[in-house]
Scaffold this active site. Structure first.
Site, PDB file in Angstrom:
ATOM      1  N   ASP A 177       0.832  -1.210   0.000  1.00 54.47           N
ATOM      2  CA  ASP A 177       0.000   0.000   0.000  1.00 54.47           C
ATOM      3  C   ASP A 177       0.867   1.261   0.000  1.00 54.47           C
ATOM      4  O   ASP A 177       2.025   1.232   0.409  1.00 54.47           O
ATOM      5  CB  ASP A 177      -0.927  -0.029   1.230  1.00 54.47           C
ATOM      6  CG  ASP A 177      -2.114   0.903   1.061  1.00 54.47           C
ATOM      7  OD1 ASP A 177      -2.382   1.351  -0.077  1.00 54.47           O
ATOM      8  OD2 ASP A 177      -2.771   1.202   2.072  1.00 54.47           O
ATOM      9  N   ASN A 217     -10.644  -2.599  -5.855  1.00 51.35           N
ATOM     10  CA  ASN A 217      -9.854  -1.620  -6.625  1.00 51.35           C
ATOM     11  C   ASN A 217     -10.437  -1.350  -8.018  1.00 51.35           C
ATOM     12  O   ASN A 217     -10.104  -0.340  -8.649  1.00 51.35           O
ATOM     13  CB  ASN A 217      -8.385  -2.059  -6.755  1.00 51.35           C
ATOM     14  CG  ASN A 217      -7.590  -1.929  -5.463  1.00 51.35           C
ATOM     15  OD1 ASN A 217      -6.649  -2.695  -5.220  1.00 51.35           O
ATOM     16  ND2 ASN A 217      -7.945  -0.968  -4.609  1.00 51.35           N
TER      17      ASN A 217
HETATM   18  C1  IPE Z   1      -5.217  -2.721  -0.370  1.00 50.22           C
HETATM   19  O1  IPE Z   1      -4.962  -1.375  -0.539  1.00 50.22           O
HETATM   20  C2  IPE Z   1      -5.154  -3.423  -1.694  1.00 50.22           C
HETATM   21  C3  IPE Z   1      -3.834  -3.481  -2.312  1.00 50.22           C
HETATM   22  C4  IPE Z   1      -2.714  -3.100  -1.785  1.00 50.22           C
HETATM   23  C5  IPE Z   1      -3.828  -4.030  -3.638  1.00 50.22           C
HETATM   24  P1  IPE Z   1      -6.136  -0.309  -0.703  1.00 50.22           P
HETATM   25  O2  IPE Z   1      -5.501   1.019  -0.797  1.00 50.22           O
HETATM   26  O3  IPE Z   1      -7.032  -0.710  -1.817  1.00 50.22           O
HETATM   27  O4  IPE Z   1      -6.920  -0.502   0.672  1.00 50.22           O
HETATM   28  P2  IPE Z   1      -7.822   0.541   1.474  1.00 50.22           P
HETATM   29  O5  IPE Z   1      -8.807   1.116   0.492  1.00 50.22           O
HETATM   30  O6  IPE Z   1      -6.919   1.577   2.020  1.00 50.22           O
HETATM   31  O7  IPE Z   1      -8.457  -0.275   2.557  1.00 50.22           O
HETATM   32  C1  IPE Z   2      -1.420   0.452  -3.470  1.00 50.76           C
HETATM   33  O1  IPE Z   2      -1.260   1.822  -3.442  1.00 50.76           O
HETATM   34  C2  IPE Z   2      -1.622  -0.085  -4.843  1.00 50.76           C
HETATM   35  C3  IPE Z   2      -2.997  -0.510  -5.135  1.00 50.76           C
HETATM   36  C4  IPE Z   2      -3.973  -0.584  -4.281  1.00 50.76           C
HETATM   37  C5  IPE Z   2      -3.305  -0.862  -6.512  1.00 50.76           C
HETATM   38  P1  IPE Z   2      -2.500   2.818  -3.381  1.00 50.76           P
HETATM   39  O2  IPE Z   2      -2.880   3.208  -4.774  1.00 50.76           O
HETATM   40  O3  IPE Z   2      -3.591   2.253  -2.585  1.00 50.76           O
HETATM   41  O4  IPE Z   2      -1.829   4.043  -2.648  1.00 50.76           O
HETATM   42  P2  IPE Z   2      -2.504   5.001  -1.580  1.00 50.76           P
HETATM   43  O5  IPE Z   2      -3.050   4.109  -0.505  1.00 50.76           O
HETATM   44  O6  IPE Z   2      -3.569   5.753  -2.291  1.00 50.76           O
HETATM   45  O7  IPE Z   2      -1.391   5.853  -1.105  1.00 50.76           O
HETATM   46 MG    MG Z   3      -4.116   2.395  -0.611  1.00 46.89          MG
END
Ligand code: IPE
Ligand code: IPE
Ligand code: MG
Length: 243
Positions: free
Chosen positions: A11, A59
């Site tokens: 994340d 996602n």
């Molecule tokens: C979790 O991250 C999913 C991945 C790292 C692929 P998200 O950014 O989607 O999770 P939330 O929305 O903060 O719970």
């Molecule tokens: C994790 O990074 C990657 C995916 C969930 C695809 P994020 O895109 O969730 O990054 P933040 O949480 O917005 O910083």
């Molecule tokens: Mg995230």
């Protein structure tokens, strides 16, 4: 203490980019590059399975452009990393609702899975269009179908029959689950498999999570007292009457 399986919620790509005044996609690019570093470091540390949460079922709700960019990156990742999978004898496996993936990507993914299927020392698992609840509902549905067809009695359903209907029944549960970028939540990841996993959460965003950070996570894991509901004996193993 051996770590056979590490799972990582990668994340913080967006926040990493934002902090640098860059578009979110740049964070995803840097995140995809970081996979190489951690894939190698985990192998070096003797880990046998590394699961990376790359894209959740939720996602898909992100803006279309971001989803498209992530799918493009995935395709690019496969072609860029394929040689390395062979050179380092890494088996690639995907866990998730594969039917959600664009046809071209699915074909590519399945081709690389097949091409690396014989490597048995180290497995990289990418959780893609993965949702823990979807996986569980899916398993329940398949068991119901087996009961309906008369192949299985409902009284025969136990933990191991249930596991047999999960995406990767032969993969051991993760010993350690790491989440980068500081969020204390599981976000629908490995809901069944995390029953006795140790958690490690770091404020570092995924693109900056390097070998040293992995080392710190492993050190933290080594100091944990894993009891699995039992009691610890002097030698540090869990005692139970079951042999
Ligand atoms: C979790 O991250 C999913 C991945 C790292 C692929 P998200 O950014 O989607 O999770 P939330 O929305 O903060 O719970
Ligand atoms: C994790 O990074 C990657 C995916 C969930 C695809 P994020 O895109 O969730 O990054 P933040 O949480 O917005 O910083
Ligand atoms: Mg995230």
């Amino acid at each position: 203490m051996d770590v056979r399986h590490i799972a990582i919620i990668m994340d913080g790509n967006g926040r990493w980019a934002q902090a640098k005044g860059l578009p979110r996609v740049k964070g995803h690019e840097a995140g995809a590059q970081n996979v190489r570093r951690i894939m190698k470091a985990a192998k070096q540390a003797g880990v046998k399975f590394l699961t990376l949460y790359a894209f959740s079922v939720e996602n898909w709700n992100r803006p279309k452009l971001e989803v498209e960019a992530l799918m493009r990156l995935l395709k690019h990742f496969l072609s860029e990393y394929e040689n390395e999978f062979h050179e380092s004898k890494i088996r690639l496996r995907i866990m998730g609702r594969k039917s959600d993936l664009p046809e071209k990507i699915l074909k590519e993914v399945e081709r690389v899975e097949e091409a690396t299927a014989a490597y048995s020392d180290y497995t990289l698992i990418i959780a893609l269009s993965y949702g823990g609840r979807v996986e569980l509902v899916n398993a329940a549905k398949k068991l119901a179908e087996r009961v309906e067809s008369g192949e299985l009695k409902s009284s025969e359903i136990d933990e191991s029959t249930f596991v047999s209907e999960l995406y990767l029944p032969d993969v051991p549960d993760p010993d350690l689950i790491i989440r980068t970028s500081g969020e204390f939540r599981v976000s629908n990841f490995l809901l069944w498999q995390c029953a006795y996993s140790e958690f490690y959460i770091t404020p570092i965003c995924w693109p900056d999570f390097d070998e040293n950070e992995l080392e710190k996570a492993l050190e933290s894991f080594a100091s944990r007292d894993r009891r699995f509901g039992g009691l610890k004996n002097i030698r540090g193993s869990v005692t139970s009457d079951k042999k």
